[in-house]
Design a protein around this motif. Structure first.
Motif, PDB file in Angstrom:
ATOM      1  N   CYS A 152      -1.834  -4.824   8.494  1.00 10.86           N
ATOM      2  CA  CYS A 152      -1.210  -5.912   7.738  1.00 10.86           C
ATOM      3  C   CYS A 152      -1.676  -7.305   8.195  1.00 10.86           C
ATOM      4  O   CYS A 152      -2.809  -7.701   7.918  1.00 10.86           O
ATOM      5  CB  CYS A 152       0.301  -5.764   7.814  1.00 10.86           C
ATOM      6  SG  CYS A 152       1.182  -6.490   6.403  1.00 10.86           S
ATOM      7  N   SER A 176      -1.062  -1.680   5.329  1.00 11.08           N
ATOM      8  CA  SER A 176      -0.134  -2.797   5.144  1.00 11.08           C
ATOM      9  C   SER A 176       1.195  -2.380   4.537  1.00 11.08           C
ATOM     10  O   SER A 176       1.307  -1.358   3.850  1.00 11.08           O
ATOM     11  CB  SER A 176      -0.754  -3.869   4.240  1.00 11.08           C
ATOM     12  OG  SER A 176      -1.809  -4.547   4.891  1.00 11.08           O
ATOM     13  N   TRP A 178       2.691  -5.208   2.828  1.00 13.76           N
ATOM     14  CA  TRP A 178       2.504  -6.635   2.513  1.00 13.76           C
ATOM     15  C   TRP A 178       3.361  -7.004   1.313  1.00 13.76           C
ATOM     16  O   TRP A 178       3.142  -6.532   0.200  1.00 13.76           O
ATOM     17  CB  TRP A 178       1.033  -6.894   2.210  1.00 13.76           C
ATOM     18  CG  TRP A 178       0.626  -8.319   2.079  1.00 13.76           C
ATOM     19  CD1 TRP A 178       0.878  -9.143   1.027  1.00 13.76           C
ATOM     20  CD2 TRP A 178      -0.151  -9.093   3.014  1.00 13.76           C
ATOM     21  NE1 TRP A 178       0.306 -10.382   1.236  1.00 13.76           N
ATOM     22  CE2 TRP A 178      -0.327 -10.378   2.458  1.00 13.76           C
ATOM     23  CE3 TRP A 178      -0.715  -8.825   4.263  1.00 13.76           C
ATOM     24  CZ2 TRP A 178      -1.048 -11.386   3.099  1.00 13.76           C
ATOM     25  CZ3 TRP A 178      -1.425  -9.821   4.902  1.00 13.76           C
ATOM     26  CH2 TRP A 178      -1.591 -11.094   4.332  1.00 13.76           C
TER      27      TRP A 178
END
Length: 303
Positions: A152, A176, A178
């Protein structure tokens, strides 16, 4: 040619749901000839439910934290059993050497071996309240080549990917969870400023280091976080070979590591053309200097 895939999917605290989803994704990957499958950050047990000043902490949260598992524990072994002959990168909350320490971690494995693991170094927006930080990056030899791991927020730091490229990484698996921006979120998440940054950083890091970049992400929502998906495979020239867009899915691409490296690194080869003697790599950030610099810019602008 090597077939690689990046996943966008939603993982929660429900471990049985997680394992069922991992199994389905591995089966799909195997059917599509995928040899390297990159699952998201926190695919075992989900990510934190919030970030920032109100983020979760081990001692004070009233919310559930991801279950902490050990690299040699039954949870990772169960993923290995599902992986079989597919090399899988997967994110999880790792139990540290003592019972009080947790790490946001990733492992690279298949049914027969754990090739390596990584503890997230760069922590955003209060993540340190739940996780300790790792301190190094590794590159691991696998049946699909030399693969580096990062998680990430790491992708915002060029030094992280560069260190792995210098260590011979051919592929970087970037896992990730995110999310979209927390304020002034765009109505169309594909136009959100944090989606833009996620996609820009993936392309930039691939191009910076002339490596293949396989970026997974969570999708959907969890707690207060709304994820932006956009799992993708990027080539060493920064071109996106496949992407899931916002939704859940699997971005699959065939890559020719040797052939692409020969073509793209045959002229301008960024790692070869570096000038380390010109970089002050030991300098640390000085907040006072930044303030002084901002003042100088204001004076120049006024002039």
């Amino acid at each position: 040619m090597t077939t690689v895939a990046a996943v966008s999917a939603n993982f929660t605290r429900d471990l049985e749901q997680n394992y069922a989803l991992i199994g389905a994704l591995v089966d799909e990957a195997r059917d599509r000839g995928v040899e390297l499958l990159v699952l998201p950050e926190a695919a075992i047990g989900g990510y934190l439910s919030s970030l920032g000043n109100h983020g979760d902490t081990v001692r004070t949260t009233t919310r559930s934290l991801p279950p902490a598992v050990r690299l040699d524990g039954p949870e990772i072994a169960r993923v290995q059993a599902l992986a079989g002959d597919v090399v899988v990168a997967i994110g999880f909350c790792e139990q540290g050497e003592d019972d009080d320490t947790r790490y946001n971690a990733a492992a690279l494995l298949d049914g027969g071996q754990v090739y390596g693991s990584y503890r997230k170094v760069h922590q955003p927006l209060g993540e340190h309240m739940s996780y300790a930080a790792g301190g190094s990056y590794g590159v691991f030899d696998t049946p699909v080549g030399r693969v580096g791991l990062q998680i990430c927020y790491d992708k915002a730091f060029p030094e992280a990917a560069r260190s792995m490229a210098l260590d011979g990484a051919e592929v970087v698996a970037s896992l990730s969870a995110w999310p979209a921006a927390r304020t002034a979120t765009a109505a169309d998440l594909q136009e959100d400023r944090w989606t833009y940054r996620f996609n820009l950083l993936d392309a930039a890091r691939a191009l910076d280091n002339q490596v293949f970049w396989v970026a997974s992400n969570q999708s959907g929502t969890f707690g207060s976080l709304r994820y932006v998906g956009n799992a993708k495979v990027v080539d060493p020239g920064g071109a996106v070979l496949a992407t899931t867009g916002l939704g859940a899915g699997m971005a699959v691409a065939d890559i020719d590591v040797a052939g692409t490296f020969a073509a793209m690194r045959g002229g301008m080869f960024h790692l070869r053309d570096r000038r380390p003697d010109a970089y002050d790599v030991d300098r640390t950030w000085d907040p006072a200097a930044s303030v002084r610099g901002a003042g100088r810019q204001e004076v120049l602008a006024g002039a």
